[in-house]
Every structure is written in structure tokens, then in C-alpha cells.
Design a protein around this motif. Structure first.
Motif, short mmCIF file in Angstrom:
data_model
loop_
_atom_site.label_atom_id
_atom_site.label_comp_id
_atom_site.label_asym_id
_atom_site.label_seq_id
_atom_site.Cartn_x
_atom_site.Cartn_y
_atom_site.Cartn_z
N LEU A 121 0.87 -1.00 0.13
CA LEU A 121 -0.04 0.01 0.03
C LEU A 121 0.85 1.19 0.02
O LEU A 121 0.80 2.30 -0.85
N SER A 122 1.87 1.31 0.70
CA SER A 122 2.65 2.36 0.88
C SER A 122 3.48 2.59 -0.61
O SER A 122 3.63 3.81 -1.03
N LEU A 123 4.10 1.35 -1.12
CA LEU A 123 4.59 1.81 -2.44
C LEU A 123 3.58 2.15 -3.49
O LEU A 123 3.97 3.05 -4.48
N ALA A 124 2.28 1.82 -3.37
CA ALA A 124 1.15 2.13 -4.44
C ALA A 124 0.96 3.68 -4.25
O ALA A 124 0.74 4.22 -5.00
N MET A 125 1.03 4.12 -2.97
CA MET A 125 0.78 5.28 -2.84
C MET A 125 1.89 6.55 -3.35
O MET A 125 1.65 7.47 -3.82
N GLU A 126 2.97 5.73 -3.45
CA GLU A 126 4.23 6.67 -4.27
C GLU A 126 4.04 6.44 -5.73
O GLU A 126 4.94 7.29 -6.26
N ALA A 127 3.33 5.71 -6.41
CA ALA A 127 3.38 5.41 -7.73
C ALA A 127 2.86 6.83 -8.33
O ALA A 127 1.96 7.35 -7.92
N ALA A 128 3.74 6.91 -9.53
CA ALA A 128 3.21 8.19 -10.44
C ALA A 128 1.86 7.99 -10.92
O ALA A 128 1.44 7.00 -11.11
N GLY A 129 1.37 9.26 -11.25
CA GLY A 129 0.09 9.06 -11.95
C GLY A 129 -1.14 9.27 -11.04
O GLY A 129 -1.10 9.31 -9.73
N GLU A 130 -2.28 9.63 -11.52
CA GLU A 130 -3.58 9.91 -10.82
C GLU A 130 -4.34 8.85 -10.66
O GLU A 130 -5.28 8.65 -9.61
N ASN A 131 -4.34 7.57 -11.33
CA ASN A 131 -4.88 6.52 -10.97
C ASN A 131 -4.41 5.52 -10.06
O ASN A 131 -3.35 5.09 -9.98
N LYS A 132 -5.13 5.63 -8.90
CA LYS A 132 -4.84 5.20 -7.32
C LYS A 132 -5.67 3.73 -7.33
O LYS A 132 -5.79 3.50 -6.14
N LEU A 174 -8.33 8.19 -1.32
CA LEU A 174 -7.42 7.15 -1.70
C LEU A 174 -7.33 7.19 -3.41
O LEU A 174 -6.34 7.33 -3.97
N ARG A 175 -8.50 7.14 -3.89
CA ARG A 175 -8.78 7.25 -5.47
C ARG A 175 -8.25 8.51 -5.88
O ARG A 175 -7.59 8.50 -7.10
N ALA A 176 -8.39 9.54 -5.39
CA ALA A 176 -8.04 11.02 -6.01
C ALA A 176 -6.56 11.48 -5.55
O ALA A 176 -6.05 12.17 -6.32
N GLY A 177 -5.71 10.41 -5.05
CA GLY A 177 -4.45 10.75 -4.48
C GLY A 177 -4.29 12.15 -3.77
O GLY A 177 -3.64 13.04 -4.08
N SER A 178 -5.06 12.19 -2.68
CA SER A 178 -5.10 13.33 -1.93
C SER A 178 -3.87 13.68 -1.09
O SER A 178 -2.96 12.78 -0.89
N GLU A 179 -3.82 14.51 -0.19
CA GLU A 179 -2.78 14.95 0.68
C GLU A 179 -2.64 14.08 1.84
O GLU A 179 -1.73 13.40 2.17
N ARG A 180 -3.84 13.30 2.22
CA ARG A 180 -3.73 11.96 3.28
C ARG A 180 -2.97 10.78 2.52
O ARG A 180 -2.08 10.05 3.14
N THR A 181 -3.08 10.79 1.20
CA THR A 181 -2.41 9.73 0.28
C THR A 181 -0.91 9.79 0.50
O THR A 181 -0.27 8.83 0.73
N ARG A 182 -0.72 11.03 -0.03
CA ARG A 182 0.62 11.49 -0.19
C ARG A 182 1.40 11.44 1.05
O ARG A 182 2.76 11.12 1.22
N LYS A 183 0.96 11.64 2.24
CA LYS A 183 1.43 11.57 3.53
C LYS A 183 1.41 10.18 4.06
O LYS A 183 1.93 9.79 5.35
N LYS A 184 0.49 9.45 3.33
CA LYS A 184 0.42 7.91 3.93
C LYS A 184 -0.10 7.57 5.36
O LYS A 184 0.50 6.94 6.17
N ILE A 185 -1.00 8.42 5.26
CA ILE A 185 -1.83 8.45 6.78
C ILE A 185 -2.22 7.36 7.13
O ILE A 185 -2.20 6.68 8.25
N ALA A 186 -2.90 6.54 6.21
CA ALA A 186 -3.41 5.18 6.33
C ALA A 186 -2.66 4.08 6.73
O ALA A 186 -2.76 3.30 7.46
N VAL A 187 -1.42 4.27 6.04
CA VAL A 187 -0.33 3.31 6.38
C VAL A 187 0.21 3.54 7.61
O VAL A 187 0.45 2.32 8.29
N GLU A 188 0.07 4.75 8.22
CA GLU A 188 0.75 4.76 9.62
C GLU A 188 -0.22 4.15 10.87
O GLU A 188 -0.10 3.44 11.86
N HIS A 189 -1.59 4.57 10.35
CA HIS A 189 -2.75 3.98 11.20
C HIS A 189 -2.73 2.30 11.12
O HIS A 189 -2.85 1.56 12.26
N HIS A 190 -2.67 1.73 10.02
CA HIS A 190 -2.45 0.44 9.91
C HIS A 190 -1.20 -0.14 10.46
O HIS A 190 -1.49 -1.18 11.18
#
Length: 227
Positions: A121-132, A174-190
Motif C-alpha cells: 500500500l505504501s509503495l502504491a501511494m508513491e506510484a506516479a499518476g492519478e490512477n490510484k 485514496l482514489r483521488a491521490g489526496s494529501e492524506r495519500t501523499r502523507k501515507k496517513i492510512a499506512v501509519e494507522h495500519h
């Protein structure tokens, strides 16, 4: 939407496979609120007749995951801020209970699997492009692996029912690649939840899950429902 579907494997019953695939689109937010679902296009994408698609769709209508519009088309229901808040409050209770139960049934192989998913999940959040899409799918897989560990199939079905209703808006950030995604907030909680599960600490596991759900709720409420 049809590009997200794949032909039904013949080893399964057509009806079960069609229902599964449409559920996945809803659970992972790949169908948007208000989006129409064409029975014919869906049938063509799956390589089946319209009949099993119609049966699956109307089962989901009965479950209130889809609705029939006044023009008789089938669509994903729109959701109000009040409905979103109500479902989130229910999720906190039911999913929190599932995580507490999972804390009592978390063998090393489950912890290892959860950490692998969270790393992916962390790596997927780093992937380029808008398709998440990969981010959304991995997030859903991780959550439901935890819930399944509770060993309570009826509870998991209840959670699935909630996700079917909320999925089209649940994965907005998650789908839109928001700031929460860029900061990996969900990864930290997980990561906090997985560590608590490894220690068998039901209270901390529930708290980590609640933080995950509540942070997504606040973000989506501000971005999607603010006027």
C-alpha cells in the motif's frame, strides 16, 4: 465501468461471479455516486447474458447498495453528509469490535501478511499518476483480512454491507491521490493496528482502526460534502 470487469470464469456459477465483481466495484469505490450501471454493457464485459447481471443488480438494489432511478435506470445512490456520518458511526462500532476479536486470533502468518499488504500500500501511494486503483484495492484487502481474522462470518457480512453502501465515497481520498495519500496517513494507522494485533492488545488495535476511519471521514466530509 465495463473496462474494470473481466469475463466470468466457468468454474464458478455465473450469478455468484457477477455478483462478486459488481460488489468489488462498489466496495473499492470504482463506481461513483450517481453513476448508472448498464445491464447490457456489464453483461458484455463479463461475457454472460443479461439475466445473471439483472439478478445480481436487483439483489444489490434490495441491499440498498444500488437503486432504481425514476427513469428505471440502475445507479449508485447519492449519499448525504448525514448518511455518511451515520454509517461512519456504525462502522466505528462494528469494525472496532471485529478488530478487538481479531486481536485474539492473530497468528504470526497473519501479521506477516498484513505487513506485506501495508508495505505494498505504501509503495502504491508513491506510484506516479492519478490512477490510484491499486491503493484502493490494497486498503480494502488489508481491512477485510483483519475482519476475517475475527472468525465471525456474519460480522464480516455486516461490515461488507456497510462498505457496499459507503464504498463509492469511502475511498475518495485514496482514489483521488489526496494529501492524506501523499502523507501515507492510512499506512501509519495500519502499522499501529498491526503492531497492536501482534501484541494481542485489543484496545490499542481498536484505537488505531478508529483513527484510520475518523481521519478519512473528516477529510471526505470536508472535501466532498462541504458547500
Amino acid at each position: 465501468m465495463s473496462s474494470l470487469l473481466s469475463p466470468a470464469p466457468r468454474r464458478e456459477t455465473l450469478g455468484a461471479n457477477v455478483l462478486f465483481q459488481i460488489k468489488e466495484l462498489l466496495l473499492t469505490g470504482q463506481l461513483l455516486p450517481g453513476e448508472q450501471l448498464s445491464l447490457r454493457s456489464t453483461a458484455e464485459a463479463l461475457g454472460v447474458s443479461v439475466m445473471p447481471v439483472r439478478e445480481a443488480v436487483y439483489q444489490l438494489v434490495a441491499d440498498q447498495a444500488l437503486e432504481v432511478a425514476p427513469n428505471r435506470s440502475v445507479r449508485v445512490p447519492l449519499m448525504s453528509a448525514g448518511q455518511f456520518q451515520e454509517i461512519t458511526q456504525i462502522r466505528l462500532q462494528i469494525e472496532g469490535y471485529a478488530v478487538e476479536q481479531a486481536a485474539q486470533h492473530s497468528p504470526p502468518e497473519l501479521i506477516a501478511a498484513l505487513r506485506r499488504l501495508n508495505d505494498q500500500l505504501s509503495l502504491a501511494m508513491e506510484a506516479a499518476g492519478e490512477n490510484k486503483a491499486a491503493v484502493v484495492l490494497l486498503n480494502k484487502e488489508l481491512h477485510f483480512l483483519v475482519y476475517a481474522a475475527a472468525g465471525m462470518p456474519m460480522l464480516v457480512k455486516m461490515i461488507e454491507s456497510l462498505w457496499l453502501k459507503i464504498g463509492p465515497v469511502l475511498n475518495y481520498d485514496l482514489r483521488a491521490g489526496s494529501e492524506r495519500t501523499r502523507k501515507k496517513i492510512a499506512v501509519e494507522h495500519h502499522a499501529r493496528m498491526i503492531a497492536a494485533l501482534e501484541r494481542g492488545d485489543a484496545r490499542l488495535a481498536r484505537e488505531a482502526l478508529h483513527s484510520d476511519i475518523e481521519s478519512a471521514f473528516k477529510h471526505i466530509l470536508a472535501k466532498q460534502f462541504s458547500s
